[in-house]
Design a protein around this motif. Structure first.
Motif, short mmCIF file in Angstrom:
data_model
loop_
_atom_site.label_atom_id
_atom_site.label_comp_id
_atom_site.label_asym_id
_atom_site.label_seq_id
_atom_site.Cartn_x
_atom_site.Cartn_y
_atom_site.Cartn_z
N PHE A 27 4.05 8.76 -51.99
CA PHE A 27 3.65 7.55 -52.71
C PHE A 27 3.08 6.49 -51.77
O PHE A 27 2.44 5.54 -52.22
N HIS A 28 3.34 6.64 -50.47
CA HIS A 28 2.72 5.71 -49.52
C HIS A 28 1.20 5.87 -49.57
O HIS A 28 0.45 4.89 -49.62
N GLN A 29 0.75 7.13 -49.60
CA GLN A 29 -0.69 7.40 -49.71
C GLN A 29 -1.19 7.04 -51.09
O GLN A 29 -2.29 6.51 -51.25
N LEU A 30 -0.37 7.33 -52.11
CA LEU A 30 -0.77 6.99 -53.47
C LEU A 30 -1.00 5.50 -53.63
O LEU A 30 -1.93 5.06 -54.31
N SER A 31 -0.16 4.68 -52.97
CA SER A 31 -0.33 3.23 -53.08
C SER A 31 -1.66 2.78 -52.46
O SER A 31 -2.29 1.84 -52.94
N LYS A 32 -2.09 3.49 -51.40
CA LYS A 32 -3.39 3.18 -50.82
C LYS A 32 -4.52 3.61 -51.75
O LYS A 32 -5.49 2.88 -51.95
N ASP A 33 -4.36 4.80 -52.34
CA ASP A 33 -5.39 5.32 -53.26
C ASP A 33 -5.57 4.40 -54.46
O ASP A 33 -6.69 4.21 -54.94
N LEU A 34 -4.45 3.83 -54.94
CA LEU A 34 -4.50 2.96 -56.11
C LEU A 34 -4.76 1.49 -55.74
O LEU A 34 -4.87 0.64 -56.62
N ASN A 35 -4.82 1.24 -54.42
CA ASN A 35 -5.05 -0.13 -53.94
C ASN A 35 -4.04 -1.11 -54.53
O ASN A 35 -4.39 -2.16 -55.08
N LEU A 36 -2.74 -0.75 -54.41
CA LEU A 36 -1.68 -1.59 -54.96
C LEU A 36 -1.59 -2.91 -54.21
O LEU A 36 -1.84 -2.97 -53.00
N ASN A 37 -1.21 -3.95 -54.93
CA ASN A 37 -1.01 -5.25 -54.31
C ASN A 37 0.21 -5.23 -53.41
O ASN A 37 1.21 -4.56 -53.70
N LYS A 38 0.14 -5.97 -52.32
CA LYS A 38 1.25 -6.10 -51.38
C LYS A 38 1.78 -7.52 -51.40
O LYS A 38 1.01 -8.46 -51.64
N PRO A 39 3.06 -7.76 -51.14
CA PRO A 39 4.10 -6.77 -50.84
C PRO A 39 4.65 -6.04 -52.06
O PRO A 39 5.34 -5.05 -51.92
N TYR A 40 4.36 -6.54 -53.27
CA TYR A 40 4.82 -5.88 -54.49
C TYR A 40 3.70 -5.86 -55.50
O TYR A 40 2.98 -6.85 -55.66
N ASP A 41 3.57 -4.75 -56.20
CA ASP A 41 2.58 -4.64 -57.26
C ASP A 41 3.32 -4.65 -58.60
O ASP A 41 4.08 -3.72 -58.90
N GLU A 42 3.11 -5.69 -59.38
CA GLU A 42 3.85 -5.85 -60.62
C GLU A 42 3.53 -4.75 -61.64
O GLU A 42 4.40 -4.31 -62.40
N ASP A 43 2.28 -4.31 -61.67
CA ASP A 43 1.91 -3.23 -62.59
C ASP A 43 2.65 -1.95 -62.24
O ASP A 43 3.13 -1.23 -63.13
N PHE A 44 2.75 -1.65 -60.95
CA PHE A 44 3.48 -0.45 -60.50
C PHE A 44 4.94 -0.54 -60.92
O PHE A 44 5.52 0.42 -61.44
N CYS A 45 5.56 -1.70 -60.71
CA CYS A 45 6.96 -1.89 -61.08
C CYS A 45 7.15 -1.71 -62.59
O CYS A 45 8.15 -1.11 -63.03
N LYS A 46 6.22 -2.22 -63.37
CA LYS A 46 6.30 -2.07 -64.83
C LYS A 46 6.19 -0.60 -65.24
O LYS A 46 6.92 -0.12 -66.11
N VAL A 47 5.29 0.13 -64.60
CA VAL A 47 5.15 1.55 -64.90
C VAL A 47 6.43 2.30 -64.56
O VAL A 47 6.89 3.15 -65.33
N MET A 48 7.03 1.99 -63.41
CA MET A 48 8.28 2.66 -63.03
C MET A 48 9.39 2.36 -64.04
O MET A 48 10.19 3.24 -64.39
N SER A 49 9.43 1.14 -64.56
CA SER A 49 10.44 0.82 -65.58
C SER A 49 10.15 1.57 -66.88
O SER A 49 11.08 2.02 -67.57
N ASP A 50 8.87 1.76 -67.21
CA ASP A 50 8.51 2.54 -68.40
C ASP A 50 8.89 4.00 -68.22
O ASP A 50 9.33 4.66 -69.18
N VAL A 51 8.71 4.53 -67.01
CA VAL A 51 9.13 5.91 -66.72
C VAL A 51 10.64 6.04 -66.93
O VAL A 51 11.11 7.00 -67.56
N CYS A 52 11.39 5.07 -66.44
CA CYS A 52 12.85 5.10 -66.59
C CYS A 52 13.27 5.03 -68.05
O CYS A 52 14.21 5.72 -68.47
N THR A 53 12.58 4.20 -68.83
CA THR A 53 12.89 4.11 -70.26
C THR A 53 12.61 5.44 -70.95
O THR A 53 13.40 5.90 -71.79
N GLY A 54 11.50 6.08 -70.59
CA GLY A 54 11.20 7.39 -71.14
C GLY A 54 12.23 8.43 -70.78
O GLY A 54 12.64 9.24 -71.62
N LEU A 55 12.68 8.42 -69.53
CA LEU A 55 13.73 9.33 -69.09
C LEU A 55 15.02 9.09 -69.86
O LEU A 55 15.72 10.04 -70.24
#
Length: 240
Positions: A27-55
């Protein structure tokens, strides 16, 4: 050829609790590929929470905890009759598919998660999640630290500097330069939890001809977790 499937019958111990921990692969490379905001990308965090809700909806764990690209699921009723291969493969693939669907981006490589199973006793549940939440805090400090240093130095210089600093040094450096981590959003410091809560529902019972109160459970995504302690896990019925 069935006899060659030598690991397919491997199961977790019966009547036990387990934690399934997922980690994003590369995911370190994936964050570069997606050009995530640093130090935190709010969209990424929201997606991870959605993944957790789905799980949570799909596999009914007691508790799900995530920070960065890591997810921990606590089970008391273990899926797939405890079959290790099935648990690891299906949950990891579900998470990867959910991540791709929720992100809705063009990926250079398909996202993937690895998975491990950790048998755990009731006495160690708090210890485990406190350990992971401490890691979330370290991740927060270091993410802000390297982001600040890279604003002042080259990438190599910044990496060399932060590698020679402990957590309190990085925290002090940030504070001295006007960055107070106390002001950072709670989820960036402590992670995000998914669990069931009860809500009070008041309605009119026609048969009894009176107002009646009942409680219904719902899936709750907690963006403002406390520092994990025994009272919290007792309150959400994870430990007794």
């Amino acid at each position: 050829m069935k006899e060659y499937e030598v690991y397919s019958s491997l199961k977790v111990p019966k009547n036990s609790k387990i934690i399934v921990r997922l980690d994003g692969r590369s995911f370190h490379q994936l964050s570069k590929d997606l050009n995530l905001n640093k130090p935190y990308d709010e969209d990424f965090c929201k997606v991870m929470s959605d993944v957790c809700t789905g799980l949570f909806k799909e596999f009914s764990p007691l508790f799900v905890y995530t920070f960065s690209d890591e997810i921990s699921l606590l089970f008391d009723h273990i899926p797939f009759d405890g079959r290790v291969e099935k648990i690891n493969s299906v949950i990891a693939s579900f998470a990867a598919s959910s991540f791709a669907m929720n992100y809705g981006a063009e990926f250079k490589k398909p996202p993937a998660f690895d998975s491990r199973i950790i048998p755990i006793s009731d006495e160690d549940i708090l210890k485990y999640f406190k350990w992971r939440q401490d890691e979330s805090w370290r991740n927060c400090v270091n993410s802000h630290g390297i982001f600040y240093l890279k604003s002042k130095y080259s990438n190599d210089e910044a990496n060399d500097k932060i590698n020679g600093m402990n957590l309190s040094d990085v925290h002090e450096l940030l504070f001295e330069n006007g960055i107070n981590l106390n002001d950072v959003e709670t989820y960036k410091k402590r992670g995000v939890g998914v669990y069931r809560k009860n809500k009070k529902v008041t309605g009119f019972n026609k048969k009894k001809n009176k107002q009646q109160t009942s409680y219904r459970s719902f899936i709750y995504v907690d963006w403002k977790l406390p520092i994990f302690n025994e009272d919290f896990f007792k309150e959400i019925n994870v430990i007794k």
